[in-house]
Design a protein around this motif. Structure first.
Motif, PDB file in Angstrom:
ATOM      1  N   ASN A 288      24.699  21.806  65.130  1.00 45.58           N
ATOM      2  CA  ASN A 288      23.623  22.241  64.246  1.00 45.58           C
ATOM      3  C   ASN A 288      23.606  21.373  62.993  1.00 45.58           C
TER       4      ASN A 288
ATOM      5  N   ASN B  74      20.972  28.687  51.700  1.00 41.01           N
ATOM      6  CA  ASN B  74      20.674  28.304  53.075  1.00 41.01           C
ATOM      7  C   ASN B  74      21.931  28.128  53.917  1.00 41.01           C
TER       8      ASN B  74
ATOM      9  N   PHE C 154      22.633  30.539  57.136  1.00 38.28           N
ATOM     10  CA  PHE C 154      23.018  30.016  58.445  1.00 38.28           C
ATOM     11  C   PHE C 154      24.316  30.651  58.927  1.00 38.28           C
TER      12      PHE C 154
ATOM     13  N   ILE D 228      21.590  21.369  59.380  1.00 35.19           N
ATOM     14  CA  ILE D 228      20.802  22.295  58.580  1.00 35.19           C
ATOM     15  C   ILE D 228      20.135  21.565  57.424  1.00 35.19           C
TER      16      ILE D 228
END
Length: 166
Positions: A79, A160, A164, A81
């Protein structure tokens, strides 16, 4: 360049310890998360990623610094971000403070009730940076807008990451 090579080495070591690691990326702004996801999934190439995220206009640092990290993330489907506030939002805050924010700007920010401005050491550090960069504009109002813009930048990235992680 060496800093970014070290980042990649650290990333690889952390990934060996935790295959579920994610990479938080300051250089990508929140509205472009979809393009970043599409790159990681192999749906678009680096050139398309740069174009679709407006990388050059919005970040502009040498792509070669970040490409190896992104290639690694793509190879291992990690991932990535997008963390950052859109440039337009930061500019409005830096020139007009809270009143300059539009409802569209606010969608990218944590709730105002969660944003604290009472960190004396953080404020002092930003005052030093401001004085070094913007001595000719050194007025209280200009610093307050600078402070708020940087605070929103940092608080949004932190929010953020937390979002996540939960």
């Amino acid at each position: 360049a060496r800093d970014h090579q070290a980042q990649l080495a650290i990333l690889k070591a952390l990934h060996r310890q935790n295959p579920q690691i994610a990479i938080a990326m300051e250089m990508f702004q929140l509205p472009y998360q979809n393009a970043l996801d599409r790159y990681i999934r192999g749906e678009i190439d680096e050139s398309q990623l740069r174009e679709q995220t407006e990388y050059q206009q919005r970040w502009g640092y040498d792509w070669a610094y970040y490409a190896p990290i992104l290639r690694y993330a793509r190879k291992y489907q990690l991932n990535a971000i997008a963390l950052n506030v859109p440039t337009e939002t930061i500019r409005r805050v830096a020139t007009s403070g809270w009143p300059g924010l539009t409802s569209q700007d606010k969608q990218w920010l944590p709730p105002r009730s969660e944003i604290r401005t009472d960190y004396p050491q953080y404020r002092e550090r930003l005052r030093e940076i401001f004085n070094g960069m913007h001595a000719e504009y050194n007025s209280s109002g200009k610093f307050e807008f600078f402070f708020l813009a940087q605070l929103l930048w940092d608080e949004t990235m932190a929010a953020n990451i937390a979002k996540f992680a939960t």
